[in-house]
Design a protein around this motif. Structure first.
Motif, short mmCIF file in Angstrom:
data_model
loop_
_atom_site.label_atom_id
_atom_site.label_comp_id
_atom_site.label_asym_id
_atom_site.label_seq_id
_atom_site.Cartn_x
_atom_site.Cartn_y
_atom_site.Cartn_z
N UNK A 16 0.83 -1.21 0.00
CA UNK A 16 0.00 0.00 0.00
C UNK A 16 0.85 1.25 0.00
N UNK A 17 1.93 1.22 0.80
CA UNK A 17 2.82 2.39 0.84
C UNK A 17 3.45 2.65 -0.52
N UNK A 18 3.86 1.59 -1.21
CA UNK A 18 4.48 1.76 -2.52
C UNK A 18 3.48 2.35 -3.52
N UNK A 19 2.22 1.94 -3.41
CA UNK A 19 1.21 2.48 -4.32
C UNK A 19 0.95 3.95 -4.06
N UNK A 20 1.12 4.38 -2.82
CA UNK A 20 0.82 5.76 -2.47
C UNK A 20 2.03 6.66 -2.54
N UNK A 21 3.21 6.09 -2.66
CA UNK A 21 4.43 6.91 -2.68
C UNK A 21 4.47 7.78 -3.92
N UNK A 22 5.02 8.99 -3.84
CA UNK A 22 5.08 9.87 -5.00
C UNK A 22 6.00 9.34 -6.06
N UNK A 23 5.64 9.57 -7.32
CA UNK A 23 6.46 9.17 -8.44
C UNK A 23 7.06 10.41 -9.07
N UNK A 24 8.38 10.51 -9.18
CA UNK A 24 9.00 11.72 -9.70
C UNK A 24 8.57 12.02 -11.13
N UNK A 25 8.26 13.29 -11.36
CA UNK A 25 8.02 13.82 -12.71
C UNK A 25 6.87 13.14 -13.44
N UNK A 26 5.92 12.57 -12.72
CA UNK A 26 4.77 11.97 -13.37
C UNK A 26 3.51 12.43 -12.65
N UNK A 27 3.11 13.66 -12.93
CA UNK A 27 1.96 14.22 -12.23
C UNK A 27 1.16 15.05 -13.21
N UNK A 28 0.17 15.83 -12.68
CA UNK A 28 -0.60 16.69 -13.58
C UNK A 28 0.33 17.60 -14.36
N UNK A 29 1.41 18.01 -13.73
CA UNK A 29 2.36 18.90 -14.39
C UNK A 29 2.84 18.31 -15.71
N UNK A 30 3.18 17.03 -15.75
CA UNK A 30 3.61 16.38 -16.98
C UNK A 30 2.55 15.41 -17.51
N UNK A 31 2.27 14.37 -16.74
CA UNK A 31 1.36 13.33 -17.22
C UNK A 31 -0.02 13.89 -17.54
#
Length: 287
Positions: A16-31
């Motif tokens: 669960x923690x891995x699923x919730x952890x932030x992913x670098x450079x893959x957010x509304x800003x880019x993705x």
């Protein structure tokens, strides 16, 4: 108890923690922006697609090698990338959002002095892109701004807030993940956006005429009001558990697993709407 049974709760927690952890450079800003752009590109006419390709050939004229603008995906994130270039593009900082209070009656004009807000800039850059008398270099910049700002307008916390910089000052928990620095804006821009966009089925596809008519209509102000309502009722209302305007500002917002699952379809719909509405604007400007 066997070893694997004793370890099972720990394994589930780590997953669960891995699923919730932030992913670098893959957010509304880019993705998010790139997905809106890709949906639009798949749903414009061939003539519009050719016009976009022709404009993108003028990328060297803009002279921002640090921020490539050779594809529509590159154009979609170019307005964020150029923030790093300092004074050259500092004038456009306020164009990415609007401080439209969810605790006051909707009035985008009052919240948009001198056109320095995202709603006004969608309209302005649409006009610039449509005007064939404008130099190609400026029309390419208008294309990038239009693609980006349509995406921004469909992120509710870019369209309205409660005096907290679009949720940047609203501390929040995301599921079981909590940290003093985590805020509501980051959740919507990043983790919630990523989870929503990568959930099946794929959002980037050719939509039917009926889908385009249903999701792609309305005016820029209609979209602004729609995002303002989503900001009030979902972004703040769900996380704060009721009328956000009556809850003290230092209250920490919380999104549990059930609430996150409820938000995913709403975020996906906003991305779809953004892509199809952008496609319509591009067809109208470049026909």
């Amino acid at each position: 108890m066997a070893m694997n049974e004793r370890m099972r709760p720990l394994i589930l927690l780590l997953g669960a923690l891995l699923m919730l952890a932030p992913t670098p450079a893959m957010a509304w800003w880019e993705l998010g922006h790139e997905t809106v752009a890709k949906i639009a590109a798949r749903n414009v006419t061939p003539r519009t697609r050719a016009a976009i390709t022709a404009l993108l050939r003028h990328a060297p004229d803009i002279q921002t090698p640090e921020c490539p603008i050779n594809t529509i995906e590159g154009a979609s994130v170019w307005p964020d990338c150029i923030k790093t270039l300092g004074d050259r593009f500092s004038y456009q900082y306020n164009w990415h959002y609007q401080n439209l209070s969810i605790c006051q009656p909707y009035d985008v004009k009052a919240a948009c002095p001198d056109g320095n807000c995202v709603t006004a800039q969608v309209d302005r850059n649409f006009r610039l892109l449509k005007d064939r008398k404008v130099p190609a270099r400026e029309r390419l910049m208008a294309l990038a701004y239009l693609v980006h700002f349509v995406g921004d307008l469909h992120q509710p916390l870019h369209a309205a807030d409660k005096g907290d910089l679009g949720g940047n000052r609203q501390k929040a928990d995301y599921g079981i993940y909590t940290t003093p620095k985590l805020n509501l804006h980051t959740i919507w821009d990043g983790w919630l956006a990523e989870r929503s966009i990568i959930s099946p089925p794929p959002l980037v596809r050719v939509y039917t005429p009926a889908e385009r008519a249903e999701m792609g209509g309305g005016t820029t102000e209609d979209w602004s009001r729609e995002s303002w309502t989503l900001s009030r009722d979902l972004a703040y209302g769900l996380a704060l558990g009721g009328n956000a305007c009556t809850i003290p500002g230092d209250t920490r917002a919380k999104l549990n697993a059930a609430q996150i699952n409820r938000l995913v379809p709403a975020v996906r719909l906003q991305v779809e709407r953004g892509g199809l509405r952008l496609a319509r604007l591009l067809d109208e400007a470049l026909r």
